[in-house]
Design a protein around this motif. Structure first.
Motif, PDB file in Angstrom:
ATOM      1  N   VAL A  15       0.837  -1.199   0.000  1.00 29.57           N
ATOM      2  CA  VAL A  15       0.000   0.000   0.000  1.00 29.57           C
ATOM      3  C   VAL A  15       0.870   1.247   0.000  1.00 29.57           C
ATOM      4  N   ASP A  16       1.848   1.306   0.886  1.00 32.13           N
ATOM      5  CA  ASP A  16       2.700   2.496   0.982  1.00 32.13           C
ATOM      6  C   ASP A  16       3.434   2.765  -0.334  1.00 32.13           C
ATOM      7  N   ASP A  17       3.990   1.713  -0.930  1.00 30.13           N
ATOM      8  CA  ASP A  17       4.759   1.910  -2.165  1.00 30.13           C
ATOM      9  C   ASP A  17       3.851   2.208  -3.354  1.00 30.13           C
ATOM     10  N   TYR A  18       2.695   1.571  -3.400  1.00 29.90           N
ATOM     11  CA  TYR A  18       1.771   1.833  -4.513  1.00 29.90           C
ATOM     12  C   TYR A  18       1.236   3.262  -4.447  1.00 29.90           C
ATOM     13  N   VAL A  19       0.968   3.762  -3.240  1.00 30.02           N
ATOM     14  CA  VAL A  19       0.523   5.146  -3.089  1.00 30.02           C
ATOM     15  C   VAL A  19       1.580   6.096  -3.630  1.00 30.02           C
ATOM     16  N   ASP A  20       2.839   5.824  -3.361  1.00 27.81           N
ATOM     17  CA  ASP A  20       3.924   6.714  -3.803  1.00 27.81           C
ATOM     18  C   ASP A  20       4.244   6.560  -5.286  1.00 27.81           C
ATOM     19  N   ARG A  21       4.162   5.340  -5.823  1.00 27.36           N
ATOM     20  CA  ARG A  21       4.651   5.079  -7.177  1.00 27.36           C
ATOM     21  C   ARG A  21       3.552   5.016  -8.229  1.00 27.36           C
ATOM     22  N   ALA A  22       2.349   4.640  -7.840  1.00 29.28           N
ATOM     23  CA  ALA A  22       1.217   4.479  -8.763  1.00 29.28           C
ATOM     24  C   ALA A  22       1.475   3.397  -9.797  1.00 29.28           C
ATOM     25  N   ASP A  23       2.383   2.471  -9.511  1.00 30.00           N
ATOM     26  CA  ASP A  23       2.657   1.321 -10.377  1.00 30.00           C
ATOM     27  C   ASP A  23       2.452   0.049  -9.564  1.00 30.00           C
ATOM     28  N   PRO A  24       1.962  -1.021 -10.205  1.00 31.03           N
ATOM     29  CA  PRO A  24       1.823  -2.296  -9.493  1.00 31.03           C
ATOM     30  C   PRO A  24       3.143  -2.706  -8.842  1.00 31.03           C
ATOM     31  N   ILE A  25       3.042  -3.333  -7.688  1.00 31.44           N
ATOM     32  CA  ILE A  25       4.212  -3.689  -6.890  1.00 31.44           C
ATOM     33  C   ILE A  25       4.537  -5.169  -7.075  1.00 31.44           C
ATOM     34  N   ALA A  26       5.772  -5.450  -7.490  1.00 28.68           N
ATOM     35  CA  ALA A  26       6.216  -6.828  -7.722  1.00 28.68           C
ATOM     36  C   ALA A  26       6.941  -7.358  -6.494  1.00 28.68           C
ATOM     37  N   THR A 119      -3.939  18.659   1.235  1.00 24.96           N
ATOM     38  CA  THR A 119      -4.000  17.255   0.822  1.00 24.96           C
ATOM     39  C   THR A 119      -3.799  17.042  -0.671  1.00 24.96           C
ATOM     40  N   GLN A 120      -3.981  18.115  -1.459  1.00 29.52           N
ATOM     41  CA  GLN A 120      -3.964  18.024  -2.921  1.00 29.52           C
ATOM     42  C   GLN A 120      -5.120  17.169  -3.453  1.00 29.52           C
ATOM     43  N   TYR A 121      -6.209  17.127  -2.703  1.00 28.63           N
ATOM     44  CA  TYR A 121      -7.441  16.459  -3.136  1.00 28.63           C
ATOM     45  C   TYR A 121      -8.595  17.451  -3.041  1.00 28.63           C
ATOM     46  N   PRO A 122      -9.662  17.277  -3.835  1.00 35.65           N
ATOM     47  CA  PRO A 122     -10.836  18.139  -3.682  1.00 35.65           C
ATOM     48  C   PRO A 122     -11.396  18.037  -2.266  1.00 35.65           C
ATOM     49  N   GLN A 287     -20.933   3.704  -2.146  1.00 36.98           N
ATOM     50  CA  GLN A 287     -22.200   3.343  -2.783  1.00 36.98           C
ATOM     51  C   GLN A 287     -22.616   4.312  -3.887  1.00 36.98           C
ATOM     52  N   VAL A 288     -21.626   4.892  -4.575  1.00 37.16           N
ATOM     53  CA  VAL A 288     -21.880   5.751  -5.733  1.00 37.16           C
ATOM     54  C   VAL A 288     -21.020   5.219  -6.875  1.00 37.16           C
ATOM     55  N   GLU A 289     -21.646   4.698  -7.912  1.00 38.85           N
ATOM     56  CA  GLU A 289     -20.915   4.017  -8.975  1.00 38.85           C
ATOM     57  C   GLU A 289     -19.885   4.922  -9.632  1.00 38.85           C
ATOM     58  N   ALA A 290     -20.235   6.172  -9.869  1.00 41.80           N
ATOM     59  CA  ALA A 290     -19.303   7.095 -10.528  1.00 41.80           C
ATOM     60  C   ALA A 290     -18.071   7.374  -9.681  1.00 41.80           C
ATOM     61  N   MET A 291     -18.163   7.075  -8.368  1.00 43.57           N
ATOM     62  CA  MET A 291     -17.042   7.313  -7.456  1.00 43.57           C
ATOM     63  C   MET A 291     -16.455   5.990  -6.967  1.00 43.57           C
ATOM     64  N   ARG A 292     -16.622   4.969  -7.814  1.00 45.49           N
ATOM     65  CA  ARG A 292     -16.160   3.621  -7.455  1.00 45.49           C
ATOM     66  C   ARG A 292     -14.658   3.561  -7.236  1.00 45.49           C
ATOM     67  N   ASP A 293     -13.894   4.412  -7.911  1.00 48.25           N
ATOM     68  CA  ASP A 293     -12.434   4.421  -7.780  1.00 48.25           C
ATOM     69  C   ASP A 293     -11.948   5.471  -6.797  1.00 48.25           C
ATOM     70  N   CYS A 294     -12.862   5.986  -5.983  1.00 52.14           N
ATOM     71  CA  CYS A 294     -12.513   7.058  -5.044  1.00 52.14           C
ATOM     72  C   CYS A 294     -12.692   6.617  -3.595  1.00 52.14           C
ATOM     73  N   SER A 295     -11.982   7.279  -2.730  1.00 51.61           N
ATOM     74  CA  SER A 295     -12.210   7.167  -1.298  1.00 51.61           C
ATOM     75  C   SER A 295     -12.614   8.532  -0.768  1.00 51.61           C
ATOM     76  N   ILE A 296     -13.434   8.526   0.260  1.00 53.73           N
ATOM     77  CA  ILE A 296     -13.899   9.756   0.888  1.00 53.73           C
ATOM     78  C   ILE A 296     -13.489   9.715   2.347  1.00 53.73           C
ATOM     79  N   MET A 319      -4.783   6.499  -2.050  1.00 56.57           N
ATOM     80  CA  MET A 319      -4.683   7.739  -1.286  1.00 56.57           C
ATOM     81  C   MET A 319      -3.691   7.557  -0.145  1.00 56.57           C
ATOM     82  N   HIS A 320      -3.001   8.619   0.200  1.00 55.93           N
ATOM     83  CA  HIS A 320      -2.163   8.589   1.392  1.00 55.93           C
ATOM     84  C   HIS A 320      -3.090   8.773   2.589  1.00 55.93           C
ATOM     85  N   TYR A 321      -3.609   7.663   3.108  1.00 54.82           N
ATOM     86  CA  TYR A 321      -4.676   7.723   4.101  1.00 54.82           C
ATOM     87  C   TYR A 321      -4.236   8.381   5.404  1.00 54.82           C
ATOM     88  N   GLY A 322      -3.008   8.133   5.822  1.00 52.24           N
ATOM     89  CA  GLY A 322      -2.555   8.737   7.069  1.00 52.24           C
ATOM     90  C   GLY A 322      -2.589  10.250   7.018  1.00 52.24           C
TER      91      GLY A 322
END
Length: 345
Positions: A15-26, A119-122, A287-296, A319-322
């Motif tokens: 999770v930590d590395d994927y948040v920073d890199r945005a690439d799948p982690i091997a 946060t650099q998020y809306p 529970q909003v399909e258009a926001m399926r790839d989002c966290s609130i 997202m960097h949840y912390g």
């Protein structure tokens, strides 16, 4: 299900590395960066098991793995470091003196702008709920011979105004008497109860000035109806375009359209838990399909001892949840202090 210690460490690293890199982690990447006390092949097997359990997914056959909603949920609930503010940009919240002379809408928008910048998020916020506010005072000022400005002051510090047509050509004294009559009748009443109040016979009490009471009262009813609607302030919506998940134009359009559905946003924000905790809704949990790839990430704010509204951010599930939880919690507490001082001094 509780993962064993090694799986938990591997999931946290992914999770930590994927948040920073945005690439799948091997597995090879993880083995080269972390000491899990095992070889790369063992890390790969552990990742395969977590995929079968639903915590990870492999987006492409030859790619590494990324967290699923279930993986992010486990991370937030069990693995996420305690939120801190050390990585957040320095901000200057509105001080109490400035807030005391500012409309509540300005305070909310200022707070949302700060949160979006941190946060650099809306960022999103709901105004203090109208149904929790009481009428404090009604002030009426003549604008012209036939029109007047009706100002409704609420106990939560919110001030609303409406222009109304007045019958005849009333004197300033008649207008003041009608306003005072309504203040005596409505002061201390919840805004959502106004429509059910039976006014005394104003003409019998005030004479000709009583004819001004009904149009002024209608303005108060209009205010109550307007504040009953679900309003949401949004700042920094363009921040979402910086995220690689939303480089797809169709996906961005779908999300931006969802952000315009204020009633939907209000329902999501209002799922914030009572108390001081910050609520995190991940992917399909919203529970909003258009926001399926989002966290609130959302929290409530208070005026005095009562919950008045909600503030939060929306971003990708990557997202960097912390940082997000820390920022939302900090801004919610700051907003509570500002609005409490604004309302009670």
């Amino acid at each position: 299900m509780v993962l064993d210690a090694r799986k938990g460490r591997i999931l946290q690293a992914i999770v930590d590395d994927y948040v920073d890199r945005a690439d799948p982690i091997a597995s090879e990447w993880l083995a080269s960066r972390y000491d899990f006390g095992c070889k790369s092949a063992t890390v790969r097997n552990e990742m395969a098991e977590m995929s079968e359990l639903g915590y990870l997914v492999q987006p492409h056959t030859s790619a590494g793995r990324i967290p699923t909603d279930r993986g992010y949920r486990y991370y937030v609930d069990r693995l996420m470091p305690r939120p801190s503010y050390e990585h957040l940009p320095t901000v200057s919240p509105m001080d109490e003196r400035e807030a005391a002379s500012s409309p509540i809408e300005d305070i909310l928008q200022h707070t949302c702008r700060l949160l979006a910048g941190m946060t650099q998020y809306p960022s999103l916020a709901t105004p203090p709920a109208g149904q929790s506010a009481l009428v404090h005072q009604i002030v009426v000022t003549r604008a012209t011979k036939a029109r007047a400005l009706v100002v409704v002051v609420l106990t939560n510090g919110e001030v609303e105004h409406r222009l109304v047509e007045l019958p005849g050509r009333p004197t300033a004294q008649d207008v003041e008497r009608a306003a005072n009559f309504l203040t005596r009748t409505l002061a201390g009443k919840p805004l959502d109860d106004i429509s059910r109040i039976q006014l005394p016979d104003a003409v019998a009490v005030l004479g000709s000035a009583g004819e001004l009471v009904q149009p002024i009262f209608q303005a108060v009813l209009d205010v109550a109806d307007a504040l009953a609607e679900h309003r949401v302030f949004i700042e920094g919506a363009s921040q979402i375009l910086k995220q690689p998940e939303f480089h797809d134009v169709a996906k961005v359009e779908q999300l931006l359209s969802a952000l315009e559905e204020r009633s939907v946003l209000y329902q999501i924000l209002s799922r914030s838990l009572l108390g001081d905790d910050v609520t995190v809704l991940i992917g399909s949990e919203g529970q909003v399909e258009a926001m399926r790839d989002c966290s609130i990430v959302t929290a409530n704010y208070c005026i005095g001892n009562r919950v008045a509204g909600y503030i939060g951010i929306v971003g990708p599930t990557r997202m960097h949840y912390g940082r997000a939880v820390g920022a939302v919690g900090w801004m919610a507490r700051n907003l509570s202090a500002l609005l409490t001082h604004h309302s009670f001094g």
